[in-house]
Design a protein around this motif. Structure first.
Motif, PDB file in Angstrom:
ATOM      1  N   PRO A   1      81.702  15.982  69.834  1.00  0.00           N
ATOM      2  CA  PRO A   1      80.855  16.384  70.957  1.00  0.00           C
ATOM      3  C   PRO A   1      81.602  17.341  71.887  1.00  0.00           C
ATOM      4  CG  PRO A   1      81.662  14.149  71.259  1.00  0.00           C
ATOM      5  CD  PRO A   1      82.201  14.624  69.963  1.00  0.00           C
ATOM      6  N   ILE A   2      80.907  18.334  72.372  1.00  0.00           N
ATOM      7  CA  ILE A   2      81.519  19.324  73.247  1.00  0.00           C
ATOM      8  C   ILE A   2      81.189  18.979  74.707  1.00  0.00           C
ATOM      9  CG2 ILE A   2      81.462  21.761  73.919  1.00  0.00           C
ATOM     10  CD1 ILE A   2      80.904  22.301  70.848  1.00  0.00           C
ATOM     11  N   HIS A   3      82.248  18.899  75.526  1.00  0.00           N
ATOM     12  CA  HIS A   3      82.048  18.548  76.936  1.00  0.00           C
ATOM     13  C   HIS A   3      82.403  19.676  77.894  1.00  0.00           C
ATOM     14  CE1 HIS A   3      80.933  14.473  76.057  1.00  0.00           C
ATOM     15  NE2 HIS A   3      82.035  14.296  75.344  1.00  0.00           N
ATOM     16  N   GLY A   4      82.990  20.744  77.333  1.00  0.00           N
ATOM     17  CA  GLY A   4      83.354  21.879  78.179  1.00  0.00           C
ATOM     18  C   GLY A   4      83.093  23.195  77.473  1.00  0.00           C
ATOM     19  N   VAL A   5      82.560  24.154  78.195  1.00  0.00           N
ATOM     20  CA  VAL A   5      82.359  25.491  77.625  1.00  0.00           C
ATOM     21  C   VAL A   5      83.143  26.498  78.462  1.00  0.00           C
ATOM     22  CG1 VAL A   5      80.703  27.308  77.054  1.00  0.00           C
ATOM     23  CG2 VAL A   5      80.101  24.919  76.645  1.00  0.00           C
ATOM     24  N   ILE A   6      83.954  27.292  77.777  1.00  0.00           N
ATOM     25  CA  ILE A   6      84.767  28.304  78.446  1.00  0.00           C
ATOM     26  C   ILE A   6      84.216  29.686  78.080  1.00  0.00           C
ATOM     27  CG2 ILE A   6      87.090  29.240  78.761  1.00  0.00           C
ATOM     28  CD1 ILE A   6      88.144  26.490  77.678  1.00  0.00           C
ATOM     29  N   PHE A   7      83.729  30.374  79.086  1.00  0.00           N
ATOM     30  CA  PHE A   7      83.167  31.703  78.862  1.00  0.00           C
ATOM     31  C   PHE A   7      84.208  32.775  79.139  1.00  0.00           C
ATOM     32  CE2 PHE A   7      79.377  29.222  79.721  1.00  0.00           C
ATOM     33  CZ  PHE A   7      78.384  29.814  78.954  1.00  0.00           C
ATOM     34  N   ASP A   8      84.382  33.686  78.186  1.00  0.00           N
ATOM     35  CA  ASP A   8      85.069  34.917  78.520  1.00  0.00           C
ATOM     36  C   ASP A   8      84.118  35.660  79.471  1.00  0.00           C
ATOM     37  OD1 ASP A   8      86.856  37.180  78.316  1.00  0.00           O
ATOM     38  OD2 ASP A   8      85.363  38.089  77.002  1.00  0.00           O
ATOM     39  N   LEU A   9      84.638  36.582  80.227  1.00  0.00           N
ATOM     40  CA  LEU A   9      83.800  37.243  81.232  1.00  0.00           C
ATOM     41  C   LEU A   9      83.362  38.641  80.784  1.00  0.00           C
ATOM     42  CD1 LEU A   9      82.670  37.097  84.153  1.00  0.00           C
ATOM     43  CD2 LEU A   9      84.864  38.010  84.929  1.00  0.00           C
ATOM     44  N   ASP A  10      84.359  39.530  80.620  1.00  0.00           N
ATOM     45  CA  ASP A  10      84.073  40.923  80.268  1.00  0.00           C
ATOM     46  C   ASP A  10      83.486  41.014  78.859  1.00  0.00           C
ATOM     47  OD1 ASP A  10      85.223  41.793  82.689  1.00  0.00           O
ATOM     48  OD2 ASP A  10      87.219  41.811  81.825  1.00  0.00           O
ATOM     49  N   GLY A  11      82.254  41.462  78.753  1.00  0.00           N
ATOM     50  CA  GLY A  11      81.635  41.598  77.440  1.00  0.00           C
ATOM     51  C   GLY A  11      80.860  40.372  76.992  1.00  0.00           C
ATOM     52  N   VAL A  12      80.941  39.278  77.772  1.00  0.00           N
ATOM     53  CA  VAL A  12      80.196  38.060  77.427  1.00  0.00           C
ATOM     54  C   VAL A  12      79.125  37.767  78.483  1.00  0.00           C
ATOM     55  CG1 VAL A  12      80.364  35.550  77.167  1.00  0.00           C
ATOM     56  CG2 VAL A  12      81.998  37.041  76.005  1.00  0.00           C
ATOM     57  N   LEU A  13      79.557  37.615  79.730  1.00  0.00           N
ATOM     58  CA  LEU A  13      78.594  37.344  80.800  1.00  0.00           C
ATOM     59  C   LEU A  13      78.098  38.633  81.441  1.00  0.00           C
ATOM     60  CD1 LEU A  13      80.228  34.230  82.516  1.00  0.00           C
ATOM     61  CD2 LEU A  13      78.295  34.282  80.929  1.00  0.00           C
ATOM     62  N   THR A  14      78.905  39.679  81.355  1.00  0.00           N
ATOM     63  CA  THR A  14      78.534  40.953  81.964  1.00  0.00           C
ATOM     64  C   THR A  14      79.210  42.085  81.193  1.00  0.00           C
ATOM     65  OG1 THR A  14      78.494  42.190  84.047  1.00  0.00           O
ATOM     66  CG2 THR A  14      80.452  40.868  83.612  1.00  0.00           C
ATOM     67  N   ASP A  15      78.663  43.267  81.301  1.00  0.00           N
ATOM     68  CA  ASP A  15      79.195  44.360  80.479  1.00  0.00           C
ATOM     69  C   ASP A  15      80.287  45.165  81.180  1.00  0.00           C
ATOM     70  OD1 ASP A  15      79.578  45.789  78.238  1.00  0.00           O
ATOM     71  OD2 ASP A  15      77.814  47.066  78.437  1.00  0.00           O
ATOM     72  N   THR A  16      81.222  44.478  81.816  1.00  0.00           N
ATOM     73  CA  THR A  16      82.340  45.187  82.427  1.00  0.00           C
ATOM     74  C   THR A  16      83.234  45.827  81.379  1.00  0.00           C
ATOM     75  OG1 THR A  16      83.264  43.003  82.623  1.00  0.00           O
ATOM     76  CG2 THR A  16      82.598  44.059  84.666  1.00  0.00           C
ATOM     77  N   ALA A  17      83.071  45.418  80.100  1.00  0.00           N
ATOM     78  CA  ALA A  17      83.851  46.051  79.028  1.00  0.00           C
ATOM     79  C   ALA A  17      83.650  47.570  79.084  1.00  0.00           C
ATOM     80  CB  ALA A  17      83.441  45.495  77.668  1.00  0.00           C
ATOM     81  N   GLU A  18      82.438  47.979  79.444  1.00  0.00           N
ATOM     82  CA  GLU A  18      82.121  49.411  79.559  1.00  0.00           C
ATOM     83  C   GLU A  18      82.909  50.055  80.706  1.00  0.00           C
ATOM     84  OE1 GLU A  18      80.537  51.303  77.606  1.00  0.00           O
ATOM     85  OE2 GLU A  18      80.170  53.096  78.814  1.00  0.00           O
ATOM     86  N   TYR A  19      83.036  49.365  81.829  1.00  0.00           N
ATOM     87  CA  TYR A  19      83.799  49.908  82.970  1.00  0.00           C
ATOM     88  C   TYR A  19      85.296  49.980  82.657  1.00  0.00           C
ATOM     89  CZ  TYR A  19      79.535  49.033  85.660  1.00  0.00           C
ATOM     90  OH  TYR A  19      78.243  49.016  86.117  1.00  0.00           O
ATOM     91  N   HIS A  20      85.788  48.950  81.941  1.00  0.00           N
ATOM     92  CA  HIS A  20      87.200  49.017  81.525  1.00  0.00           C
ATOM     93  C   HIS A  20      87.404  50.278  80.686  1.00  0.00           C
ATOM     94  CE1 HIS A  20      89.037  45.325  82.956  1.00  0.00           C
ATOM     95  NE2 HIS A  20      88.022  44.605  82.511  1.00  0.00           N
ATOM     96  N   TYR A  21      86.454  50.496  79.761  1.00  0.00           N
ATOM     97  CA  TYR A  21      86.550  51.671  78.897  1.00  0.00           C
ATOM     98  C   TYR A  21      86.538  52.956  79.717  1.00  0.00           C
ATOM     99  CZ  TYR A  21      84.972  55.515  75.990  1.00  0.00           C
ATOM    100  OH  TYR A  21      84.856  56.744  75.413  1.00  0.00           O
ATOM    101  N   LEU A  22      85.606  53.093  80.648  1.00  0.00           N
ATOM    102  CA  LEU A  22      85.496  54.323  81.447  1.00  0.00           C
ATOM    103  C   LEU A  22      86.748  54.557  82.300  1.00  0.00           C
ATOM    104  CD1 LEU A  22      81.739  54.061  82.495  1.00  0.00           C
ATOM    105  CD2 LEU A  22      82.738  55.646  80.822  1.00  0.00           C
ATOM    106  N   ALA A  23      87.309  53.472  82.832  1.00  0.00           N
ATOM    107  CA  ALA A  23      88.506  53.603  83.664  1.00  0.00           C
ATOM    108  C   ALA A  23      89.717  54.044  82.816  1.00  0.00           C
ATOM    109  CB  ALA A  23      88.805  52.284  84.373  1.00  0.00           C
ATOM    110  N   TRP A  24      89.855  53.454  81.629  1.00  0.00           N
ATOM    111  CA  TRP A  24      90.941  53.883  80.732  1.00  0.00           C
ATOM    112  C   TRP A  24      90.744  55.326  80.289  1.00  0.00           C
ATOM    113  CZ3 TRP A  24      95.158  51.521  81.179  1.00  0.00           C
ATOM    114  CH2 TRP A  24      95.286  50.131  81.161  1.00  0.00           C
ATOM    115  N   ARG A  25      89.492  55.700  80.029  1.00  0.00           N
ATOM    116  CA  ARG A  25      89.182  57.062  79.579  1.00  0.00           C
ATOM    117  C   ARG A  25      89.602  58.088  80.631  1.00  0.00           C
ATOM    118  NH1 ARG A  25      84.726  59.267  76.991  1.00  0.00           N
ATOM    119  NH2 ARG A  25      84.745  60.872  78.598  1.00  0.00           N
ATOM    120  N   LYS A  26      89.287  57.776  81.908  1.00  0.00           N
ATOM    121  CA  LYS A  26      89.643  58.663  83.012  1.00  0.00           C
ATOM    122  C   LYS A  26      91.167  58.843  83.048  1.00  0.00           C
ATOM    123  CE  LYS A  26      88.777  58.700  88.043  1.00  0.00           C
ATOM    124  NZ  LYS A  26      88.452  59.991  88.576  1.00  0.00           N
TER     125      LYS A  26
END
Ligand code: G6P
Ligand code: MG
Length: 218
Positions: A1-26
């Motif tokens: 049985p699972i009693h805890g859920v651990i969410f990654d944030l960037d790319g899971v709950l919100t698309d900040t992965a895109e902002y990380h990409y844009l900042a690195w690109r700059k």
């Protein structure tokens, strides 16, 4: 049985992965270094410093130049995320968080980002989570299990009873190394090592997820 859920944030709950990409690109553009979306895939989930090392490859920079570039990238990133609102939660995220809470499942954020606290607050989900493990919590970044083990400890849930939801190969590796269940979001080439692979959180329910995990070959 699972009693805890651990969410990654960037790319899971919100698309900040895109902002990380844009900042690195700059930064890469300014440094005259070639960098594109394809190269960015390898940076998902890994630390700021490790990301820069992959971008500069064997180009020679002094430690102070490296520190300056890390600070510059973060400045660009912080500017980009300043306007995040609850509307930036990805489809299915809030429904799953609410359902888990109703079921009495403990919820943590497990993100390598030093900006995780701020993003969680801007997304308006600070009250929905019981613990935040972020870029300040442990020394060893993903794929080491340390961050998720720290999150589980904060929740008071044994690793075997924790499930990690991740969009990065390094994150799935970290979850499995921690002895946890893993759900991968995205293409199999990226998250195929997870027990269950889904395109996104859209339409995902806790009951459905548990059914899929119980069928997963361990
Ligand atoms: C997350 C992201 C990575 C990012 C890392 C560090 O894991 O997926 O792309 O490099 O956090 O984030 P930070 O905000 O501390 O630079
Ligand atoms: Mg991620």
């Amino acid at each position: 049985p699972i009693h805890g859920v651990i969410f990654d944030l960037d790319g899971v709950l919100t698309d900040t992965a895109e902002y990380h990409y844009l900042a690195w690109r700059k930064l890469a553009d300014e440094e005259g270094i070639e960098f594109n979306r394809g190269a960015n895939e390898a940076l998902r989930g890994i630390s700021r410093r490790a990301s820069l090392m992959l971008i500069i490859k064997n180009k020679k920079y002094s430690e102070s130049q490296i520190q300056a570039m890390l600070a510059r990238k973060n400045r660009y990133y912080v500017e980009m995320i300043a306007n995040i609102t609850p509307k930036d939660l990805l489809p299915g995220a809030i429904a799953l968080l609410d359902e888990l809470r109703q079921q009495g499942i403990k919820i943590a954020i497990g993100s390598a980002s030093k900006n995780a606290q701020m993003v969680v607050e801007r997304l308006g989900i600070a009250d929905q989570v019981d613990a935040i493990a972020d870029g300040y919590s442990v020394q060893q970044p993903k794929p080491a299990p340390d961050l998720f083990l720290y999150a589980a400890e904060q929740l008071g849930v044994p690793p075997k009873q924790c499930l990690v939801i991740e969009d990065a190969a390094a994150g799935i590796e970290a979850a499995l190394a921690a002895g946890m269940w893993a759900v991968g979001l995205g293409p199999c080439e990226r998250v195929g090592a997870a027990h269950v692979v889904l395109p996104s959180l859209a339409g995902v329910t806790w009951a459905g997820l548990q059914a899929q995990l119980s069928k997963a070959v361990v």
